[in-house]
Design a protein around this motif. Sequence first.
Motif, PDB file in Angstrom:
ATOM      1  N   LEU A 123       0.870  -1.185   0.000  1.00  0.00           N
ATOM      2  CA  LEU A 123       0.000   0.000   0.000  1.00  0.00           C
ATOM      3  C   LEU A 123       0.909   1.238   0.000  1.00  0.00           C
ATOM      4  O   LEU A 123       1.746   1.392   0.902  1.00  0.00           O
ATOM      5  N   VAL A 124       0.739   2.060  -1.021  1.00  0.00           N
ATOM      6  CA  VAL A 124       1.654   3.193  -1.198  1.00  0.00           C
ATOM      7  C   VAL A 124       0.813   4.459  -1.361  1.00  0.00           C
ATOM      8  O   VAL A 124      -0.276   4.417  -1.951  1.00  0.00           O
TER       9      VAL A 124
ATOM     10  N   SER B 155      14.753   4.063  -0.568  1.00  0.00           N
ATOM     11  CA  SER B 155      13.892   4.095  -1.757  1.00  0.00           C
ATOM     12  C   SER B 155      13.959   2.736  -2.437  1.00  0.00           C
ATOM     13  O   SER B 155      15.047   2.178  -2.616  1.00  0.00           O
ATOM     14  N   VAL B 156      12.802   2.212  -2.803  1.00  0.00           N
ATOM     15  CA  VAL B 156      12.724   0.889  -3.431  1.00  0.00           C
ATOM     16  C   VAL B 156      12.075   1.057  -4.798  1.00  0.00           C
ATOM     17  O   VAL B 156      11.001   1.684  -4.915  1.00  0.00           O
ATOM     18  N   TYR B 157      12.730   0.541  -5.820  1.00  0.00           N
ATOM     19  CA  TYR B 157      12.198   0.672  -7.184  1.00  0.00           C
ATOM     20  C   TYR B 157      11.923  -0.726  -7.729  1.00  0.00           C
ATOM     21  O   TYR B 157      12.831  -1.575  -7.800  1.00  0.00           O
ATOM     22  N   ASN B 158      10.655  -0.946  -8.090  1.00  0.00           N
ATOM     23  CA  ASN B 158      10.253  -2.221  -8.689  1.00  0.00           C
ATOM     24  C   ASN B 158      10.426  -2.081 -10.195  1.00  0.00           C
ATOM     25  O   ASN B 158       9.654  -1.340 -10.835  1.00  0.00           O
ATOM     26  N   THR B 164       8.186   3.361  -7.659  1.00  0.00           N
ATOM     27  CA  THR B 164       9.136   3.612  -6.578  1.00  0.00           C
ATOM     28  C   THR B 164       8.378   3.995  -5.325  1.00  0.00           C
ATOM     29  O   THR B 164       7.371   4.687  -5.408  1.00  0.00           O
ATOM     30  N   TRP B 165       8.827   3.501  -4.211  1.00  0.00           N
ATOM     31  CA  TRP B 165       8.296   4.030  -2.950  1.00  0.00           C
ATOM     32  C   TRP B 165       9.416   4.091  -1.933  1.00  0.00           C
ATOM     33  O   TRP B 165      10.463   3.483  -2.125  1.00  0.00           O
TER      34      TRP B 165
END
Lengths: 204, 221, 152
Positions: A123-124, B155-158, B164-165
């Motif tokens: 959930l973002v 920061s995490v990038y799929n 990114t979140w």
Amino acid sequence: DGVAILPAPQNLSVHSTNMKHLLMWSPVVVPGEIIHYFVEYQGEYESLYMSHIWIPSSWGSPTEDPECDITDDITATVPYNLRVRASLGSQTSAWSTLQHPFNRNSTILTPPVMEVTKDGFHLVIKLEDLGPQFEFLVAYWRREPGAKEHVKVVRSRGIPVHLETMEPGVPYCVKVQTLVKAIGRHSPFSQVECVRVQGETLPL
Amino acid sequence: VLCISGGLPKPTNITFLSINMRNILQWSPPEGLQGTEVTYTVQYFIYGQKKWLNKSECRNISRTCCDLSVETSDYEHQYYAKVKAIWETNCSKWAETGRFNPFLETQIGPPGIALTTDERSISIVLTAPEKWKRNPEDSSLSMQQIYSNLKYNVSVYNTQSNRTWSQCVTNHTLVLSWLEPDTLYCVHVESFVPGPPRLAQPSEKLCVRTLKDQTSAVKVK
Amino acid sequence: GLKTLHLGSCVITTNLQEMRNGFSEIRDSVQAKDEIIDTRILRKTESLQDTKPTDQCCLLRHVLRLYLDRVFKNFKTPDHRILRKTSSLANSFLTVKKELRLCHAHMTCPCGEEATEKYSQILSHFEELTPQAAAVKALGELDILLQWMEEM
């Protein structure tokens, strides 16, 4: 030597929303001429300790519009006096002073624009960047009887923020309010938005 | 060194480059003297004290930097430094820095990052950036021990969903669970200390692929 | 966000971050005006954090009064950008002083010997200089004062 022939600007007022403060007034009209306005301010310190001191506004000295963004001038939570005068060539009007000093703690705070999304099970939330003074209180919960509300205080810089890892099949709901600690106030909550991750079976 | 002072233009762009309390004075050669046999001499000053002090290892040097970490290691103090150029019998006037406050100005280096993964999760272990130390064998001091409010922005990038979140954390371990199997994720971490604006030293991006899912697949819509 | 300052039994909240941001924008310009680098007004020996808690509020109150009465007032600059930033700092200091005044009213801001002695030291460093030079130096040392407050 530029004796005040021009009328002073009238109807000064400040419109302030989300810590953006706009001083407005009725324009002085001289047909065929461009009037310039000069805006000055003094904080409570100046009025108490050096009342003769007025400071030219960052963006309104001079300006041709009958308004001036005073956001960069109002930078403490104290009452500010504001004044404006008109100028045409060598002619200048008398100063017109805001009737009541303006304090930024009277700004109208609105909930932020938000985008609730999911990345797989995650959930973002993405919130608009309202500036360094703003934090956001994000409340989120599972939409089911007896669900507990979780709260996270987030600083947004326009980057999506991770809230929760979701269990498939359960809707998750989110609402947000704006916090401005510099004035000790917050906005009402936003509308509630919910998302859900489909999915039948869970991996062992 | 007896020389005609002012016979040369001053060195330029004199500043402190400070990362994790390693404080390097650096400058550019005087205008028009790049490439010539110019040497330099450095002095430093502790704000509020009485006189300029020599840095013996930076007397008549040809490089355009000088490590003043030892001399500026007490971050309760603030400092100035100055450098002059010498060429044959001529030398420049001193070029001086502004007041340097290591505690407020040092850049916080990125943390060390270790990633391990299985099908559906990535565990991130962060190691706090280390304060500069005089000798390699000295005991290590973490920047967190100097800045207790040190935080990390993860920061995490799929790469598959192109999303990114980020998460702001203070502890050193973080588990990202319920990820997509067989997917490349890239992680990037930045240390930051709430306080005066300070230049940041971002970490490089580390990417890792979650394992293929061995069990029954879960269809995510 | 806001910073809570624990000054003995006087507890106040203040927007240190806003003051820091404001000062960092003029720090280099103001410190460059201070050419007397072999003296310092706010010294470690008189720092807030090395003062016993019961005296911290009084010491800070007196230092803030010094800034409000004799630093911001005597600091002259033709540069409107710097003028606006110092005004912002002065008005922020005013809000801190109001909070300390509440502590004083509630008897949680006593002045012991240590606070009185340390403040008189600070004042003597200040008064070694001309009013204008002292104002420039004290303003340039705001990062020291804000750091003292940060550690409360």
